[in-house]
Design an enzyme around this catalytic site. Sequence first.
Site, PDB file in Angstrom:
ATOM      1  N   CYS A   1      -6.800   3.971   8.896  1.00  0.00           N
ATOM      2  CA  CYS A   1      -6.903   4.395   7.784  1.00  0.00           C
ATOM      3  C   CYS A   1      -8.110   3.121   7.077  1.00  0.00           C
ATOM      4  O   CYS A   1      -6.709   2.499   6.935  1.00  0.00           O
ATOM      5  CB  CYS A   1      -5.013   4.751   7.533  1.00  0.00           C
TER       6      CYS A   1
ATOM      7  N   ILE B   1       4.794 -11.411   1.435  1.00  0.00           N
ATOM      8  CA  ILE B   1       3.314 -11.803   1.988  1.00  0.00           C
ATOM      9  C   ILE B   1       2.597 -12.121   0.710  1.00  0.00           C
ATOM     10  O   ILE B   1       2.295 -11.008   0.341  1.00  0.00           O
ATOM     11  CB  ILE B   1       2.552 -11.533   3.147  1.00  0.00           C
TER      12      ILE B   1
ATOM     13  N   TYR C   1       5.001   2.046  13.228  1.00  0.00           N
ATOM     14  CA  TYR C   1       5.546   3.837  12.284  1.00  0.00           C
ATOM     15  C   TYR C   1       6.756   3.740  12.848  1.00  0.00           C
ATOM     16  O   TYR C   1       7.370   4.898  13.548  1.00  0.00           O
ATOM     17  CB  TYR C   1       5.151   3.954  14.430  1.00  0.00           C
TER      18      TYR C   1
ATOM     19  N   TYR D   1      -3.033  -2.316  14.049  1.00  0.00           N
ATOM     20  CA  TYR D   1      -3.843  -2.541  14.665  1.00  0.00           C
ATOM     21  C   TYR D   1      -5.111  -1.150  14.535  1.00  0.00           C
ATOM     22  O   TYR D   1      -4.530  -0.597  14.066  1.00  0.00           O
ATOM     23  CB  TYR D   1      -3.167  -1.230  16.836  1.00  0.00           C
TER      24      TYR D   1
ATOM     25  N   GLY E   1       0.803  -1.088   0.048  1.00  0.00           N
ATOM     26  CA  GLY E   1      -0.049  -0.220  -0.066  1.00  0.00           C
ATOM     27  C   GLY E   1       1.151   1.230   0.361  1.00  0.00           C
ATOM     28  O   GLY E   1       0.487   2.649  -0.049  1.00  0.00           O
ATOM     29  N   GLY E   2       2.230   1.028   0.539  1.00  0.00           N
ATOM     30  CA  GLY E   2       3.368   2.227  -0.319  1.00  0.00           C
ATOM     31  C   GLY E   2       2.751   2.739   1.100  1.00  0.00           C
ATOM     32  O   GLY E   2       3.532   4.635   1.283  1.00  0.00           O
TER      33      GLY E   2
HETATM   34  C1  LIG Z   1      -2.357   7.882   6.987  1.00  0.00           C
HETATM   35  C2  LIG Z   1      -1.605   6.350   7.689  1.00  0.00           C
HETATM   36  C3  LIG Z   1      -2.570   6.090   8.942  1.00  0.00           C
HETATM   37  C4  LIG Z   1      -1.948   4.890   9.507  1.00  0.00           C
HETATM   38  N1  LIG Z   1      -3.593   4.392   9.856  1.00  0.00           N
HETATM   39  C5  LIG Z   1      -2.646   3.285  11.119  1.00  0.00           C
HETATM   40  C6  LIG Z   1      -3.063   2.422  11.821  1.00  0.00           C
HETATM   41  O1  LIG Z   1      -4.595   2.993  11.850  1.00  0.00           O
HETATM   42  N2  LIG Z   1      -2.613   1.195  12.196  1.00  0.00           N
HETATM   43  C7  LIG Z   1      -1.907   0.474  12.412  1.00  0.00           C
HETATM   44  O2  LIG Z   1      -1.297  -0.519  12.496  1.00  0.00           O
HETATM   45  N3  LIG Z   1      -0.825   1.044  11.916  1.00  0.00           N
HETATM   46  C8  LIG Z   1      -1.239   2.671  10.816  1.00  0.00           C
HETATM   47  N4  LIG Z   1      -0.284   2.738   9.297  1.00  0.00           N
HETATM   48  C9  LIG Z   1       1.137   2.543   9.630  1.00  0.00           C
HETATM   49  C10 LIG Z   1       1.261   1.509   8.537  1.00  0.00           C
HETATM   50  O3  LIG Z   1       0.061   0.487   9.159  1.00  0.00           O
HETATM   51  C11 LIG Z   1       2.400   1.270   8.249  1.00  0.00           C
HETATM   52  O4  LIG Z   1       3.223   1.969   7.550  1.00  0.00           O
HETATM   53  C12 LIG Z   1       2.922  -0.449   6.738  1.00  0.00           C
HETATM   54  O5  LIG Z   1       4.206  -0.668   6.778  1.00  0.00           O
HETATM   55  C13 LIG Z   1       1.593   0.039   5.678  1.00  0.00           C
HETATM   56  O6  LIG Z   1       1.384  -1.235   4.564  1.00  0.00           O
HETATM   57  P1  LIG Z   1       1.697  -0.384   3.273  1.00  0.00           P
HETATM   58  O7  LIG Z   1       1.342  -2.415   2.359  1.00  0.00           O
HETATM   59  O8  LIG Z   1       0.581  -0.114   3.186  1.00  0.00           O
HETATM   60  O9  LIG Z   1       2.724   0.207   2.900  1.00  0.00           O
HETATM   61  P2  LIG Z   1       3.941  -0.375   2.306  1.00  0.00           P
HETATM   62  O10 LIG Z   1       4.841   0.924   2.232  1.00  0.00           O
HETATM   63  O11 LIG Z   1       4.213  -1.175   1.842  1.00  0.00           O
HETATM   64  O12 LIG Z   1       4.870  -1.553   3.304  1.00  0.00           O
HETATM   65  C14 LIG Z   1       5.628  -1.239   4.533  1.00  0.00           C
HETATM   66  C15 LIG Z   1       6.641  -2.125   4.646  1.00  0.00           C
HETATM   67  O13 LIG Z   1       6.161  -3.221   4.394  1.00  0.00           O
HETATM   68  C16 LIG Z   1       6.793  -4.182   3.709  1.00  0.00           C
HETATM   69  N5  LIG Z   1       5.889  -4.807   2.602  1.00  0.00           N
HETATM   70  C17 LIG Z   1       5.078  -4.374   2.215  1.00  0.00           C
HETATM   71  N6  LIG Z   1       4.248  -5.129   1.376  1.00  0.00           N
HETATM   72  C18 LIG Z   1       5.067  -5.864   1.970  1.00  0.00           C
HETATM   73  C19 LIG Z   1       4.894  -7.499   1.717  1.00  0.00           C
HETATM   74  N7  LIG Z   1       3.380  -8.403   0.801  1.00  0.00           N
HETATM   75  N8  LIG Z   1       5.270  -8.814   1.981  1.00  0.00           N
HETATM   76  C20 LIG Z   1       6.458  -8.921   2.977  1.00  0.00           C
HETATM   77  N9  LIG Z   1       6.757  -7.851   3.020  1.00  0.00           N
HETATM   78  C21 LIG Z   1       6.013  -6.263   2.894  1.00  0.00           C
HETATM   79  C22 LIG Z   1       7.993  -2.785   2.518  1.00  0.00           C
HETATM   80  O14 LIG Z   1       8.796  -3.223   1.840  1.00  0.00           O
HETATM   81  C23 LIG Z   1       7.885  -1.677   3.531  1.00  0.00           C
HETATM   82  O15 LIG Z   1       9.139  -2.244   4.499  1.00  0.00           O
HETATM   83  C24 LIG Z   1      -1.205   4.098   8.890  1.00  0.00           C
HETATM   84  C25 LIG Z   1       0.018   5.067   8.338  1.00  0.00           C
HETATM   85  C26 LIG Z   1      -0.587   6.063   7.320  1.00  0.00           C
HETATM   86  C27 LIG Z   1       0.726   6.573   6.325  1.00  0.00           C
END
Ligand SMILES: Cc1cc2nc3c(=O)[nH]c(=O)nc-3n(C[C@H](O)[C@H](O)[C@H](O)COP(=O)(O)OP(=O)(O)OC[C@H]3O[C@@H](n4cnc5c(N)ncnc54)[C@H](O)[C@@H]3O)c2cc1C
Length: 531
Positions: A171, A236, A473, A185, A107-108
């Site tokens: 989010c 994953i 975070y 969480y 999701g970035g």
């Molecule tokens: C606006 C906002 C609100 C948020 N609210 C919450 C909240 O309510 N609760 C909470 O717990 N967190 C929250 N977060 C934090 C969020 O959970 C983390 O940023 C999480 O890592 C996001 O996952 P992503 O796949 O979107 O991000 P990505 O940037 O794609 O990935 C995050 C990390 O995980 C790795 N990764 C991604 N996909 C995989 C995969 N399939 N297999 C292995 N590794 C992978 C990436 O390389 C990177 O290191 C929030 C963040 C933001 C920006």
Amino acid sequence: MKGSSCKLLILLLSISLVTSQRSCLDEFLQCLPLHSNPSYPIANAIHTAHNASFQHLYELHAVNLRILSSPSTSKPLAIITALHASHAQAAVVCAKHHKLQLRIRSGGHDYEGLSYTSDVPFFILDLFNLRSIKVDVATETAWVQAGATTGELYYRIAEKSGVHGFPSGVCTTLGIGGHFSGGGYGNMMRKYGLSIDNVVDAHLIDANGMIRNRKSMGEDVFWAIRGGGGTSFGIILSWKIKLVRVPRKVTVFNVQRTLDQGATDLAYRWQQIAPKMPKHLFIRLQLEPITDATNGNKTIRVSFIGQFLGRAHRLVQESNSKFRELGLNLSDCKEMSWAESTLFWAGYPNGTSIDTLLQRVQGNKVFFKTKSDYYKKVIPKQGLEMLWELLMEIGNVFMQLNPHGGRMEEIPESETAYPQRAGYLFKTQYTIHWTDSDGGIGAAEKHVRMSRRLYRTMASYASSNPREAFVNYRDLDIGSNGSNDTDFSVARVYGTKYFKKNFMRLARVKAMADPDNFFKNEQSIRPLPSH
Ligand SMILES: Cc1cc2nc3c(=O)[nH]c(=O)nc-3n(C[C@H](O)[C@H](O)[C@H](O)COP(=O)(O)OP(=O)(O)OC[C@H]3O[C@@H](n4cnc5c(N)ncnc54)[C@H](O)[C@@H]3O)c2cc1C
Ligand SMILES: *[C@@H]1O[C@H](CO)[C@@H](O)[C@H](O)[C@H]1NC(C)=O
Ligand SMILES: *[C@@H]1O[C@H](CO)[C@@H](O)[C@H](O)[C@H]1NC(C)=O
Ligand SMILES: *[C@@H]1O[C@H](CO)[C@@H](O)[C@H](O)[C@H]1NC(C)=O
Ligand SMILES: *[C@@H]1O[C@H](CO)[C@@H](O)[C@H](O)[C@H]1NC(C)=O
Ligand SMILES: *[C@@H]1O[C@H](CO)[C@@H](O)[C@H](O)[C@H]1NC(C)=O
Ligand SMILES: *[C@@H]1O[C@H](CO)[C@@H](O)[C@H](O)[C@H]1NC(C)=O
């Protein structure tokens, strides 16, 4: 200091490696079709700087403008938008063979952008096309692919059932892949724990490009991927989750008080009460400086944002018996379905269509820097007053305090890789945010400095030895190393802050599952040295 050595590295790279980089990339791209299923031509998933789609795709799922628009952020040599699991498998096999670094993106939302930048030549494996969600109400389970968002998951559950939900982020655009990896969480944490506490199986691509499930990856790896943070143990592909029961109507509220309205006393009381409330009541505290519209003075607004798994009249009774000072009344409360409550939490106005949960990308991006803390003790009133002064001075800042307790206290620290269980009052994020009109990328250094000052100021109240942090975070300030370095003593510093005692087990599992440290980033788990 760290910044300048990093820049130097990139400069050297760009001069000496440009030609070898290009041929290495060509070889890598030629390798991909040889290792993926020809029924799903991988050419349709390969984007390099030559494809018109490249820039748009790069930015699409990159949430933080502080990283995205920084001139020192290096771009990938290619983006592979996997259309089939075999594309992700090929990415591993070929990256390993051609020594190209892999970054995984779901999701970035990574706060430091680690899913879309690196200090060495790299490519992005982008999983947003792999986002099927199969909900099975009969068994109360679902298989969710990594590229799905939290909003899509909530929508698909609600489509099938009005009495089921899932405890994960507030989010609605978070990628399930990264989000669950760090624990996940949300407002049902006190009732049902974290997302990972409700994960029962997973499909993971290991360092040899093989797809594993819970049984074939083994319990050690299955333990590590639940809370040990993304990247370190593989890709994953999907999670199998256990749905949780929710009532047909839940109740939400957002009650706000400023300093003149007794916010300090209320914030002080909240710390004592919120972690001890009944499990079905979650009250987040949000703190931010505002200008008081009545007199133009700066003040602090404290928002009590609540979720009650039940009807409004019962909420008011419970709130008034345990937190009378808040003065919650029926007109503060809104009853709605659980799915509608996810929109409320994401900040959408009442009446927003449920279809909005399917919007994968959030509208306006901002620049931000976030840091985190866990609190085991109540911040005294003079600490709060000092905090108010600093928040008002900083201006572009908010804090969120999320109460622990309830189900979180019942789960042992070693049950999953996420260790902050019993004995914590709340976790906090400090977010400094700004836009182009506040100076854009040019103002990044100033804002990051302010975040560090705020963090230093709270040191005496937050957890210590180590000062703990939440891996979702992500904060590179708490310790990091170049993505290519394997210095274990460095990894132990940030690893212990995120994972406490669980760090050593994570490092042992890493040594077993990925001894060559193929899956890595600046804060990944390094393999435990063998001596
Ligand atoms: C606006 C906002 C609100 C948020 N609210 C919450 C909240 O309510 N609760 C909470 O717990 N967190 C929250 N977060 C934090 C969020 O959970 C983390 O940023 C999480 O890592 C996001 O996952 P992503 O796949 O979107 O991000 P990505 O940037 O794609 O990935 C995050 C990390 O995980 C790795 N990764 C991604 N996909 C995989 C995969 N399939 N297999 C292995 N590794 C992978 C990436 O390389 C990177 O290191 C929030 C963040 C933001 C920006
Ligand atoms: C990108 O360009 C290459 C070379 O022209 C092509 O083979 C590939 O299919 C393009 N990618 C996509 C997704 O169209
Ligand atoms: C708020 O503003 C009023 C009017 O300017 C001023 O008299 C008052 O002292 C201010 N209050 C605080 C708390 O600063
Ligand atoms: C309920 O509380 C709000 C403030 O939160 C107040 O404005 C309102 O008057 C109260 N209503 C009743 C019926 O007490
Ligand atoms: C929410 O909006 C709907 C109309 O979209 C309205 O009927 C309902 O009363 C509103 N609920 C609350 C609690 O404001
Ligand atoms: C990694 O850590 C080692 C040991 O502290 C240090 O020498 C090296 O510069 C670090 N690398 C980066 C890129 O920070
Ligand atoms: C990273 O590590 C690999 C393998 O050890 C090595 O070949 C490569 O040169 C390193 N790259 C940098 C930039 O240090």
